[in-house]
Each structure stands twice: as structure tokens, then as C-alpha cells.
Design a protein around this motif. Structure first.
Motif, PDB file in Angstrom:
ATOM      1  N   UNK A 210       0.831  -1.205   0.000  1.00  0.00           N
ATOM      2  CA  UNK A 210       0.000   0.000   0.000  1.00  0.00           C
ATOM      3  C   UNK A 210       0.864   1.253   0.000  1.00  0.00           C
ATOM      4  N   UNK A 211       0.435   2.254  -0.758  1.00  0.00           N
ATOM      5  CA  UNK A 211       1.134   3.538  -0.736  1.00  0.00           C
ATOM      6  C   UNK A 211       0.980   4.219   0.614  1.00  0.00           C
ATOM      7  N   UNK A 212      -0.170   4.041   1.225  1.00  0.00           N
ATOM      8  CA  UNK A 212      -0.464   4.642   2.528  1.00  0.00           C
ATOM      9  C   UNK A 212      -1.107   3.558   3.381  1.00  0.00           C
ATOM     10  N   UNK A 213      -0.327   2.966   4.273  1.00  0.00           N
ATOM     11  CA  UNK A 213      -0.781   1.797   5.021  1.00  0.00           C
ATOM     12  C   UNK A 213      -1.974   2.110   5.925  1.00  0.00           C
ATOM     13  N   UNK A 214      -1.965   3.265   6.567  1.00  0.00           N
ATOM     14  CA  UNK A 214      -3.060   3.589   7.484  1.00  0.00           C
ATOM     15  C   UNK A 214      -4.339   3.897   6.709  1.00  0.00           C
ATOM     16  N   UNK A 215      -4.236   4.609   5.608  1.00  0.00           N
ATOM     17  CA  UNK A 215      -5.419   4.886   4.792  1.00  0.00           C
ATOM     18  C   UNK A 215      -6.015   3.583   4.257  1.00  0.00           C
ATOM     19  N   UNK A 216      -5.149   2.679   3.805  1.00  0.00           N
ATOM     20  CA  UNK A 216      -5.652   1.384   3.313  1.00  0.00           C
ATOM     21  C   UNK A 216      -6.306   0.612   4.450  1.00  0.00           C
ATOM     22  N   UNK A 217      -5.759   0.697   5.651  1.00  0.00           N
ATOM     23  CA  UNK A 217      -6.348   0.016   6.810  1.00  0.00           C
ATOM     24  C   UNK A 217      -7.694   0.621   7.164  1.00  0.00           C
ATOM     25  N   UNK A 218      -7.837   1.942   7.054  1.00  0.00           N
ATOM     26  CA  UNK A 218      -9.113   2.593   7.355  1.00  0.00           C
ATOM     27  C   UNK A 218     -10.208   2.117   6.401  1.00  0.00           C
ATOM     28  N   UNK A 219      -9.874   1.971   5.105  1.00  0.00           N
ATOM     29  CA  UNK A 219     -10.872   1.471   4.149  1.00  0.00           C
ATOM     30  C   UNK A 219     -11.245   0.023   4.474  1.00  0.00           C
ATOM     31  N   UNK A 220     -10.231  -0.772   4.841  1.00  0.00           N
ATOM     32  CA  UNK A 220     -10.500  -2.154   5.240  1.00  0.00           C
ATOM     33  C   UNK A 220     -11.370  -2.191   6.487  1.00  0.00           C
ATOM     34  N   UNK A 221     -11.126  -1.297   7.432  1.00  0.00           N
ATOM     35  CA  UNK A 221     -11.908  -1.259   8.666  1.00  0.00           C
ATOM     36  C   UNK A 221     -13.373  -0.952   8.381  1.00  0.00           C
ATOM     37  N   UNK A 222     -13.637  -0.059   7.438  1.00  0.00           N
ATOM     38  CA  UNK A 222     -15.024   0.257   7.077  1.00  0.00           C
ATOM     39  C   UNK A 222     -15.722  -0.973   6.498  1.00  0.00           C
ATOM     40  N   UNK A 223     -15.023  -1.689   5.615  1.00  0.00           N
ATOM     41  CA  UNK A 223     -15.597  -2.906   5.034  1.00  0.00           C
ATOM     42  C   UNK A 223     -15.832  -3.963   6.104  1.00  0.00           C
ATOM     43  N   UNK A 224     -14.823  -4.168   6.958  1.00  0.00           N
ATOM     44  CA  UNK A 224     -14.934  -5.188   8.012  1.00  0.00           C
ATOM     45  C   UNK A 224     -16.059  -4.866   8.974  1.00  0.00           C
ATOM     46  N   UNK A 225     -16.235  -3.600   9.332  1.00  0.00           N
ATOM     47  CA  UNK A 225     -17.310  -3.215  10.244  1.00  0.00           C
ATOM     48  C   UNK A 225     -18.677  -3.559   9.661  1.00  0.00           C
ATOM     49  N   UNK A 226     -18.823  -3.361   8.352  1.00  0.00           N
ATOM     50  CA  UNK A 226     -20.096  -3.708   7.717  1.00  0.00           C
ATOM     51  C   UNK A 226     -20.360  -5.203   7.753  1.00  0.00           C
ATOM     52  N   UNK A 227     -19.333  -6.013   7.503  1.00  0.00           N
ATOM     53  CA  UNK A 227     -19.494  -7.468   7.565  1.00  0.00           C
ATOM     54  C   UNK A 227     -19.833  -7.899   8.993  1.00  0.00           C
ATOM     55  N   UNK A 228     -19.167  -7.300   9.972  1.00  0.00           N
ATOM     56  CA  UNK A 228     -19.458  -7.624  11.376  1.00  0.00           C
ATOM     57  C   UNK A 228     -20.894  -7.247  11.743  1.00  0.00           C
ATOM     58  N   UNK A 229     -21.356  -6.120  11.246  1.00  0.00           N
ATOM     59  CA  UNK A 229     -22.716  -5.661  11.550  1.00  0.00           C
ATOM     60  C   UNK A 229     -23.751  -6.658  11.040  1.00  0.00           C
ATOM     61  N   UNK A 230     -23.568  -7.154   9.831  1.00  0.00           N
ATOM     62  CA  UNK A 230     -24.520  -8.115   9.273  1.00  0.00           C
ATOM     63  C   UNK A 230     -24.477  -9.439  10.042  1.00  0.00           C
ATOM     64  N   UNK A 231     -23.282  -9.882  10.405  1.00  0.00           N
ATOM     65  CA  UNK A 231     -23.171 -11.128  11.164  1.00  0.00           C
ATOM     66  C   UNK A 231     -23.803 -10.983  12.546  1.00  0.00           C
ATOM     67  N   UNK A 232     -23.638  -9.823  13.164  1.00  0.00           N
ATOM     68  CA  UNK A 232     -24.242  -9.593  14.478  1.00  0.00           C
ATOM     69  C   UNK A 232     -25.771  -9.577  14.370  1.00  0.00           C
ATOM     70  N   UNK A 233     -26.305  -8.940  13.327  1.00  0.00           N
ATOM     71  CA  UNK A 233     -27.758  -8.880  13.149  1.00  0.00           C
ATOM     72  C   UNK A 233     -28.339 -10.283  13.002  1.00  0.00           C
ATOM     73  N   UNK A 234     -27.617 -11.172  12.314  1.00  0.00           N
ATOM     74  CA  UNK A 234     -28.093 -12.546  12.171  1.00  0.00           C
ATOM     75  C   UNK A 234     -28.191 -13.229  13.541  1.00  0.00           C
ATOM     76  N   UNK A 235     -27.224 -12.969  14.405  1.00  0.00           N
ATOM     77  CA  UNK A 235     -27.250 -13.572  15.743  1.00  0.00           C
ATOM     78  C   UNK A 235     -28.356 -12.962  16.592  1.00  0.00           C
ATOM     79  N   UNK A 236     -28.564 -11.653  16.469  1.00  0.00           N
ATOM     80  CA  UNK A 236     -29.612 -11.005  17.260  1.00  0.00           C
ATOM     81  C   UNK A 236     -31.004 -11.475  16.868  1.00  0.00           C
ATOM     82  N   UNK A 237     -31.139 -11.970  15.650  1.00  0.00           N
ATOM     83  CA  UNK A 237     -32.453 -12.453  15.201  1.00  0.00           C
ATOM     84  C   UNK A 237     -32.820 -13.777  15.840  1.00  0.00           C
ATOM     85  N   UNK A 238     -31.828 -14.476  16.407  1.00  0.00           N
ATOM     86  CA  UNK A 238     -32.092 -15.773  17.035  1.00  0.00           C
ATOM     87  C   UNK A 238     -32.674 -15.572  18.431  1.00  0.00           C
TER      88      UNK A 238
END
Length: 628
Positions: A210-238
Motif C-alpha cells: 500500500x502507498x499509505x498503510x493507514x489509509x488502506x487500513x481505514x478502508x479495510x476497517x469500514x468494510x470489516x465493520x459492515x461485515x461484522x454488523x450483518x453477522x451480528x444482526x443474524x445472531x440477534x435475530x435468534x
């Protein structure tokens, strides 16, 4: 707060040492309008009693307007210190609460289940008929409503924004010297297969490209947070979750909150926080804040009107204030003089050479031989070695076993650390305990320990990106001051009262260099001991003399498994030096490390003085005193 009430709130029947004078100075500092008072009180000052008196000045509920904060918080990062205040009869009005995992459920069939995994945590809408008797919820309710709530710093930070634990009039933080480091560790986000339940559902970037490691990590963090949110919602539905599912849900929520905080702070142009990231060879990413001033405001400074911060080792007021986001003009420093006679706490120069990584092969055997001589010099007294790392500990244990003195040696690993410590403290045998990260939160009063050895200058690992970044910024004074602070803390383990006595031996010649470099930040009472240091007369190397106080055969080389009743082997770490040297993201085996300051990628710079751990969080300088 009414500062005039502070001296009268002292809980003991009488003062000792400098306590009365210290309280008068603390009272005057608050009366002068300071929001924060730093109390630099050495070992034996009775800091907990002084803290209780300070909290006695807090506004009470019956004299407050509805909108005014009342009462006090007492918090410490060290679980053992919270245990001490909970057991002190003079501090019986401290209402102690711990994290859920420290309590067990009362329901039939769930008696061994931690409250954070009990049915109320697993099942949606669960109505517990005996919640009023639950030990956790009971302690929490009492602490929330009582005048003094006592908790670990971790729990205190976790409850920021809580309706129950709202702002109070006075906050006391004990052992506050590492507040910036504790905040950094608590705010660090570790992303790995073991800590991210949806790791296999996301594409982990290679930060080395990556040209900018922290910026690339921030974009990854946004994506990961969305995946975590969907997985958590599936568990909360149980309607009902297993204990494992509940743990997964809680971890997902923790990740969502942490990642959200990181992205928000990183993208805020006005944030004072510098972020750095490390990536290990397996792809694991560690996101770390430097100087998390904004984080501390949310979790600490917004939680009270007035603050008293206690420690023996707040070495430089201005530097400390900068590191935690305080205005020095609103902060007072109260120094409590040391009352321990110098002759009861001597430092002895027995240096054997440097213990830096490149010199260690030559110096470790010399220190092992020194330990045998010291055992002969103290045949009937228990001793402690501050090994600094598990790699050093293992090598010393092996050498001592080869010398035939294993019958007198005890060691530990990460898993049995507390058990081995308690067994060593309980034994009457003159054992030598090879310890790692026990420079703080250890009370070895009297015959529990009469001598100790500092076998390495405790410099922070320069392979840690936080350390490397600061050194690139020229913060060498901070680097030396942090090491000095650890040395002073270590020296306080074996002399706990004015009539107590204990000897500290300096085995690493780098300690003498440290004393010179950090002289300006050295408290007068410690400088006195440094200046008075001498070289003792020791007996010759003689393994038989080293075992004179042990009624046993020398035994074989130390093996795994702690010394129990009748056992003559010592427990040692099975980790090799090469494993121990693999710090997260920056190991000698080629892990990739990226470091960036607000989006600007920078090189690491600097060579490692040591290699001390196998993961960043477990290798953090304060990891062994951190607890929920």
C-alpha cells in the motif's frame, strides 16, 4: 468538591510518616483551583488511605443540585490492587465492582458459567427471576448508587457513557504513571483470525504494497465493520444463543465499536491522535494509537470534576501532562518525601556486561554464574530475578539447571504465572523466582523476598511500531524515562515499609548508562540510592553453597511443571528465544510492518534493543497488570 474536608476524611486512627503533611498540600492544591493534582508518593506512603481522604472532599448527594455531580470514583489498572482495597477494613466504604466475567451465575445448572455467558446474555428477552441476587448486578447496583465506586481502569473506561456510572465530583486514579500507555493498549485494535469471527469472509489487504498503510487500513476497517454488523444482526435475530454464539455476538459488537472509533478519529482532521499499523506474516493487523488524548477525554477526563492521580513514578510533570492531554497550568504536583532509610534499600553494582540482543549470548552465562554466587550469599533468603522476557528467563533457568542448583529455582509461563507466584510466596524455602513482567503490583514485604536482581535495563521493544515512531520523532527522553520508571517500580517490590529491608542488584551495565541519561527525571530519594551504590563482596561460584539452605538433592536441569511439595524441578517457559523474539508485525523472521502518521507512510528506523514477546497486546509493557 470541598478541599477543607480532605484531612478529616483520613480513614486511619492516626497519621504516619508524611501523610498529614501530604494531605495538607493536596488540600491546598485543590483549594488553589487546580482541576488535577498529581501526587508523587513513593512505596510505603499509604496511597490508598490518602486516596480515601481525597474522595472525602467530594460533594455529597444531600448537598447537591439535581444537575450536579456527586460522589467519587476510585480506579486502578492493577487487579491485585483492587483486591487489596476490597480487603482493607479501613476502606470498607469502597463499593467494588468488577467485569461480568469475574462473577458466576446463580441459576441451577449454571453455577460455573460466568455472568457474561449466562442465560441472560445468551437468550433474547430473557427475564431472570433472581437477577436481584446476581452477584454482578448486585455489586454494580451498589457501586452505582454508593458514594465511592471502586473498579479497575479497564472497567472504568468501558463504562464511559453509561447511565449508571455517570460523571462524579472526584475521580482518583491510583498507579497513574502509565495512564497514556494503558489508554493506548485499551484502544489498540487487534485483527486476526483468532479475534475476528468473520475473518474468512473478508479480503485482508497486504499493507506492504500500500502507498499509505493507514489509509488502506481505514478502508479495510469500514468494510470489516459492515461485515461484522450483518453477522451480528443474524445472531440477534435468534431467540436463543449458545455460550459460543453469545461470545461471538459480543466480539462482533466490540469490533464494530472499535473500528468505528478508529475510522472516525483517523478521518477527523482536528484529531491529535497519530495512528500506526503493523501487519504480521499471517496477515493479522494491529491498529495502534499514539498519544490518544481524545480517547482519554471521553473515557477519563469527562468522567469527573476534580482528579487526584497517585503514583511513585510520575517522573516529569510537563511530559506526563502532554502524554495524557492535560493543561499543565491546571495541574499541581505534590511530592511526598520517602521515609525509608537508605541503608534499608541499597543498590549494588554487580554488572556483568550489556544485555542488549547482540551482547546477550556473552552476558547471560555470566549473570547465571552471578545468580549462583548470590544464592550462596543469601542461603536462607528468598530472591527474585526480573528477567524482562521469557527468552531470558528460559536461558537463565537452563543454565542454573546445568549448574545443579535447580532445586532452589522456580519459574513460570504465561498460563501459570499467578499460581507459581502464589506458590513461591507461600513457601518457606529460600527459592529464587525467575519472573517476567513483575516490576509492578507485587508486595513482597518482610521475608517474602529479601533480595532481587535486575538482569536487564527494561527498555521498550523498538520493534513495536509505537516505540519506533516516537524514536523517529526524536523522543529519546521519553524512551529513557519510561525505562527508568520501570526500574524504580521494580526497586519498590522488596522494601515495603520503613522497618523493612531488601537488596537490589544491578546486573546489566546498561542500567548504569540509563541512570546517567535519565538523571534529570530521577526523584531525589532514588538518586540518593543510585549515588550511594557500591560493589558488594560476594562468595566464589559454588553450587553446593548455593543449596546450603535447601534440604534436597540438586536435581536435574529444570523442567516444565512448577515446584510443588517435594518436587525438585522448576517450571520454565518452553518458548525458544526465536519465538520470544517474534514481536507482532516486526519479527526477525520477516513479518511486514507499516507505520504511518496521519496518513504519511514512514520507515521504521532504529534497531531493536530486545525481543520480548509473541503478540503485540501480550507484549505490551503493561499487559500483565491489565485486567477487566
Amino acid at each position: 468538591m470541598d478541599p477543607d474536608r480532605i484531612p478529616a476524611a483520613f480513614p486511619a486512627p492516626s497519621f504516619r510518616g508524611n501523610q498529614e503533611a501530604a494531605l495538607a498540600r493536596i488540600r491546598d492544591a485543590f483549594a488553589a483551583g487546580n482541576d488535577v493534582v498529581l501526587v508523587r508518593a513513593p512505596t510505603g506512603s499509604g496511597k490508598s488511605l490518602l486516596a480515601r481522604a481525597v474522595m472525602g472532599g467530594a460533594r455529597s448527594a444531600d448537598e447537591a443540585e439535581p444537575s450536579q455531580a456527586t460522589g467519587a470514583y476510585y480506579t486502578t489498572p492493577q487487579v491485585s490492587q483492587l483486591d487489596d482495597v476490597a480487603e482493607d477494613d479501613l476502606l470498607s466504604d469502597f463499593d467494588v465492582v468488577r467485569g461480568k466475567s469475574n462473577y458466576t451465575c446463580l441459576l441451577d445448572g449454571e453455577e460455573s458459567t460466568p455472568v457474561d455467558r449466562a442465560p441472560c446474555a445468551r437468550n433474547s428477552g430473557y427475564d431472570c427471576s433472581i437477577q436481584h441476587r446476581c452477584p454482578y448486578f448486585s455489586d454494580r447496583a451498589i457501586a452505582a448508587s454508593g458514594p465511592i465506586a471502586a473498579m479497575t481502569l479497564a472497567y472504568f473506561m468501558q463504562t464511559a457513557g453509561s447511565e449508571l456510572f455517570r460523571k462524579r465530583d472526584v475521580v482518583v486514579i491510583d498507579e497513574a504513571h502509565g495512564l497514556a500507555e494503558w489508554a493506548e493498549m485499551y484502544a489498540t485494535i487487534d485483527l486476526s483470525p483468532a479475534r475476528v469471527p468473520v475473518w474468512d469472509d473478508v479480503g485482508v489487504p497486504d499493507l506492504s504494497t500500500a502507498d499509505d498503510a493507514v489509509e488502506r487500513t481505514a478502508r479495510f476497517a469500514e468494510t470489516l465493520a459492515g461485515v461484522c454488523e450483518r453477522a451480528k444482526d443474524d445472531l440477534l435475530a435468534a431467540a436463543e444463543l449458545t455460550a459460543e454464539d453469545a461470545a461471538r455476538r459480543d466480539r462482533l459488537q466490540e469490533l464494530i465499536s472499535s473500528l468505528g472509533w478508529f475510522v472516525e478519529d483517523y478521518r477527523d482532521p482536528d484529531s491529535p491522535t497519530t495512528w500506526v499499523v503493523d501487519q504480521a506474516g499471517d496477515g493479522a493487523i494491529s491498529i495502534k494509537p499514539l498519544d490518544p488524548e481524545r480517547y482519554l477525554h471521553h473515557t477519563v477526563w469527562d468522567r469527573g470534576n476534580r482528579f487526584a492521580l497517585f503514583s511513585a513514578t510520575i517522573l516529569n510533570k510537563a511530559a506526563f501532562c502532554r502524554s495524557v492531554g492535560l493543561d499543565p497550568d491546571r495541574v499541581a504536583l505534590v511530592d511526598v518525601p520517602h521515609t525509608f532509610p537508605l541503608e534499608h534499600r541499597p543498590l549494588y553494582d554487580v554488572t556483568q556486561g550489556k544485555m542488549t540482543y547482540e551482547h546477550r549470548d556473552e552476558t547471560v552465562p555470566k549473570i547465571a554464574r552471578l545468580l549462583v554466587r548470590l544464592m550462596g550469599h543469601h542461603p536462607d533468603e528468598k530472591g527474585l530475578v526480573h528477567c524482562h522476557s521469557y527468552g531470558i528467563q528460559e536461558r537463565l533457568a537452563d543454565r542454573l539447571g546445568e549448574f545443579g542448583v535447580g532445586a532452589r529455582v522456580r519459574s513460570h509461563d504465561r498460563e501459570d504465572r499467578d499460581a507459581q507466584l502464589e506458590a513461591w510466596k507461600a513457601t518457606d524455602d529460600p527459592e529464587l523466582f525467575l519472573s517476567v513482567k513483575m516490576e509492578e503490583a507485587l508486595d513482597l514485604n518482610g521475608d517474602l523476598c529479601r533480595w532481587q536482581v535486575l538482569c536487564k535495563a527494561p527498555y521498550l521493544n523498538t520493534n513495536d511500531s509505537r516505540v519506533a515512531q516516537r524514536l523517529e520523532d526524536g523522543q529519546w527522553a521519553w524512551y529513557h524515562r519510561t525505562a527508568l520508571r520501570t526500574v524504580i517500580q521494580a526497586c519498590g517490590r522488596v522494601v515495603r515499609a520503613p522497618d523493612d529491608h531488601g537488596v537490589t542488584y544491578l546486573a546489566d551495565s546498561s542500567l548504569l548508562d540509563l541512570f546517567d541519561r535519565a538523571r534529570a527525571d530521577m526523584p531525589d530519594w532514588f538518586a540518593e540510592a543510585v549515588d550511594a551504590r557500591s560493589s558488594p563482596s560476594l562468595p566464589a561460584f559454588d553450587p553446593e553453597a548455593a543449596l546450603a539452605g535447601v534440604d534436597a538433592d540438586p536435581g536435574p536441569t529444570p523442567t516444565t511443571g512448577g515446584r510443588g511439595s517435594g518436587s525438585r524441578s522448576s517450571n520454565r517457559s518452553t518458548r525458544s528465544e526465536s519465538v520470544s523474539s517474534s514481536a507482532s508485525g516486526a519479527s526477525r523472521s520477516g513479518g511486514s510492518t507499516q507505520s504511518s502518521s496521519r496518513g504519511e507512510q514512514s520507515g521504521r528506523g532504529g534497531g531493536s534493543d530486545d525481543a520480548t514477546g509473541d503478540s503485540d497486546r501480550s507484549n505490551h509493557p503493561l499487559s500483565d497488570v491489565w485486567g477487566e
